[in-house]
Scaffold this motif. Structure first.
Motif, mmCIF file in Angstrom:
data_model
loop_
_atom_site.group_PDB
_atom_site.id
_atom_site.type_symbol
_atom_site.label_atom_id
_atom_site.label_comp_id
_atom_site.label_asym_id
_atom_site.label_seq_id
_atom_site.Cartn_x
_atom_site.Cartn_y
_atom_site.Cartn_z
ATOM 1 N N TYR A 114 -12.216 31.760 3.457
ATOM 2 C CA TYR A 114 -11.488 30.971 2.457
ATOM 3 C C TYR A 114 -11.340 29.545 2.972
ATOM 4 O O TYR A 114 -10.827 29.313 4.073
ATOM 5 N N ASP A 144 -8.980 33.632 -6.470
ATOM 6 C CA ASP A 144 -10.220 34.404 -6.419
ATOM 7 C C ASP A 144 -10.449 35.007 -5.039
ATOM 8 O O ASP A 144 -10.906 36.155 -4.919
ATOM 9 N N ASN A 145 -10.140 34.274 -3.994
ATOM 10 C CA ASN A 145 -10.358 34.777 -2.644
ATOM 11 C C ASN A 145 -9.382 35.892 -2.289
ATOM 12 O O ASN A 145 -9.756 36.889 -1.676
ATOM 13 N N SER A 184 -7.892 37.866 -4.459
ATOM 14 C CA SER A 184 -8.281 39.010 -5.270
ATOM 15 C C SER A 184 -9.494 39.707 -4.677
ATOM 16 O O SER A 184 -9.585 40.940 -4.642
ATOM 17 N N SER A 185 -10.434 38.925 -4.171
ATOM 18 C CA SER A 185 -11.665 39.478 -3.609
ATOM 19 C C SER A 185 -11.408 40.318 -2.370
ATOM 20 O O SER A 185 -11.954 41.419 -2.222
ATOM 21 N N VAL A 186 -10.561 39.826 -1.471
ATOM 22 C CA VAL A 186 -10.335 40.567 -0.222
ATOM 23 C C VAL A 186 -9.560 41.853 -0.475
ATOM 24 O O VAL A 186 -9.801 42.879 0.171
ATOM 25 N N GLN A 191 -11.112 49.283 -3.907
ATOM 26 C CA GLN A 191 -12.190 49.939 -4.639
ATOM 27 C C GLN A 191 -12.930 50.970 -3.789
ATOM 28 O O GLN A 191 -13.909 51.561 -4.233
ATOM 29 N N ASN A 219 -16.560 43.524 4.523
ATOM 30 C CA ASN A 219 -15.152 43.432 4.146
ATOM 31 C C ASN A 219 -14.505 42.163 4.701
ATOM 32 O O ASN A 219 -13.337 42.158 5.064
ATOM 33 N N ALA A 245 -9.761 43.576 -3.294
ATOM 34 C CA ALA A 245 -10.688 44.462 -4.000
ATOM 35 C C ALA A 245 -11.615 45.195 -3.044
ATOM 36 O O ALA A 245 -12.019 46.332 -3.315
ATOM 37 N N LYS A 246 -11.950 44.575 -1.930
ATOM 38 C CA LYS A 246 -12.864 45.206 -0.976
ATOM 39 C C LYS A 246 -12.292 46.502 -0.421
ATOM 40 O O LYS A 246 -13.030 47.398 -0.017
ATOM 41 N N VAL A 263 -13.898 37.903 4.045
ATOM 42 C CA VAL A 263 -13.906 36.784 3.103
ATOM 43 C C VAL A 263 -13.504 35.524 3.848
ATOM 44 O O VAL A 263 -12.471 35.493 4.535
#
Length: 303
Positions: free
Chosen positions: A154, A163-164, A166-168, A174, A150, A170-171, A152
């Motif tokens: 950057y 993108d970064n 959004s990625s963190v 979800q 979990n 999403a971890k 990221v």
């Protein structure tokens, strides 16, 4: 008229000092509070339960697990020449001013201890296992968490911001520990500029700055700002490491133990002291733990 104050004086939550703490500490403002009557406290948690089907009941195979809150004392001390304290009003004013100054520093140091300290907790210079350290370390038995799952990193470029971010998020969103109504983002102020540059494919900003008392939001999640959200090897009221952003799936995952609320003690010079100085001491005792590493995620701005 001179006064002698010999007992610890609670700093009321309605006072300016405590308002300053709440304004400057995201953990004090949003974490779940546990009233501690002892220095340590076990808080039960669930790592999941089995659900059977059919007419035969089967025993649940999960274990009764707990999180241990271990309180740590945060302190402050000031010495004031007694020539400047000629009456009771001066003493009270001194308590107010110094308590407020200390409260600001404490708020940053406490957040830094809870969110961003990189070292292993030792109960002193590193009071707690921070969110950052939790995310970057293998989970305990039963947590099924691998270090950096979990996390990221950057690099700070504007083109990679969306993108970064959004990625963190999403971890956490979800997973099983996400509750949209109680989700929270805690970020260093450096991320204000990062947020403003992040836009989706339609050119729309993902960060909405709150107006007229409404909160700032990122992807629809409330944002709290903290000057303690910078990495530091040990706790610091002025951390200068990399800025971090913490995504919390549910603020209940941030477990704050309240063992001793902030209070002050005034102690005047005694006859055998070599100087005429009054000492003002301030203290608070707190605990902190993350309920589960999968309930939080960290984005670190490395450049």
């Amino acid at each position: 008229m001179a006064v002698s104050l010999t007992n610890w004086i609670p700093i009321e939550w309605s006072s300016e000092a405590l308002q300053r703490v709440q304004q400057n500490s995201a953990v004090e403002a949003y974490a779940r509070s546990f009233n501690m009557t002892t220095d340590t406290q076990r808080v039960l948690r669930s790592l999941g339960a089995d659900v059977g089907t059919g007419g035969t009941y089967t025993d649940d195979s999960s274990v009764n697990d707990y999180v241990l809150l271990d309180s740590v004392k945060f302190t402050g001390q000031f010495k004031i020449d007694e020539d400047d304290l000629s009456d009771a009003d001066s003493v009270i004013d001194t308590i107010s001013v110094k308590s407020t100054d200390w409260a600001t520093s404490y708020a940053v140091a406490f957040d830094n201890s809870c969110l961003a300290v990189t070292g292993v907790a030792n109960g002193t210079t590193i009071p707690f296992t921070s969110v950052y350290k939790t995310v970057r370390t293998n989970g305990e038995t039963g947590e099924s968490y691998t270090a950096d799952d979990n996390y990221v990193a950057y690099n700070g470029t504007a083109s990679a911001a969306y993108d970064n971010l959004s990625s963190v998020v999403a971890k956490v969103e979800q997973g099983l520990y996400f509750n949209q109504s109680r989700a929270l983002v805690i970020a260093d102020n450096t991320f204000r500029q990062v947020f403003r540059s992040a836009k989706d494919d339609n050119g729309m900003p993902v960060f909405i700055q709150g107006i007229a008392g409404t909160p700032d939001t990122l992807f629809g999640i409330q944002v709290a700002w903290s000057n303690g959200a910078r990495t530091s090897a040990t706790k610091s009221a002025t951390p200068a490491g990399n800025p971090i952003l913490v995504v919390v799936g549910d603020t209940d995952a941030l477990m704050r133990g309240d063992r001793l609320t902030p209070e002050a003690l005034v102690d005047r010079a005694r006859a055998h002291d070599s100087t005429d100085q009054t000492a003002l001491k301030l203290r608070v005792r707190k605990a902190f733990e993350v309920s589960h590493p999968k309930a939080v995620a960290v984005l670190e701005k490395t450049a």
